[in-house]
Design a protein around this motif. Structure first.
Motif: not given
Length: 137
Positions: A30-41
């Motif tokens: 799995s992978h989480i990309l924080d699109i609010n920050q524009g970076q991985p979580a």
């Protein structure tokens, strides 16, 4: 002297081959990309559960995302059949709290079915008030 060198070289070669021969493979990531920050979580706890024949959930594993927002090692390929219905629970409230950011979602549950021996990648794109998921590769 030559015998010692040969024995040392053989020991090094055996240890290298053993180390490479013991690489484990996993069926789920799995992978989480924080699109609010524009970076991985990083540092997000993800719980993997499996549904039994009575529709009850049993926790199988729990991991934290790495610095790249990834968990690469759910469901070791160990000869067992991992077919079934699974749920990934992304515990995102602590992640947002650490950023002093409110969120609508204290956690996110993604339910999916493993039907074969292929690799399954279940990523999410995340923001405080929305998320999206899909089957990745």
């Amino acid at each position: 002297m030559k015998k010692r060198i040969y024995l040392f070289a053989a020991a090094v070669l055996v240890s290298i081959l053993t180390a490479f021969g013991q690489t484990k493979e996993y069926q789920l990531s799995s992978h989480i990309l924080d699109i609010n920050q524009g970076q991985p979580a990083p540092g997000v706890r993800i719980t993997l559960s499996k549904q039994d024949k009575d529709a009850q959930w049993t926790v199988v594993d729990e991991k934290l995302t790495d610095k790249d927002g990834r968990v690469k090692d759910f469901l070791e390929r160990d000869g067992n059949d991992h077919a079934g219905i699974y749920k990934l629970t992304y515990h995102v409230a602590p992640y947002f709290e650490a950023q002093k950011q409110s969120t609508f979602y204290p956690f996110i549950e993604v339910v999916f079915e493993i039907r074969d021996n292929n690799h399954y990648h279940v990523p999410i794109t995340l923001s405080p008030y929305g998320y999206s998921t899909y089957r990745g590769s």
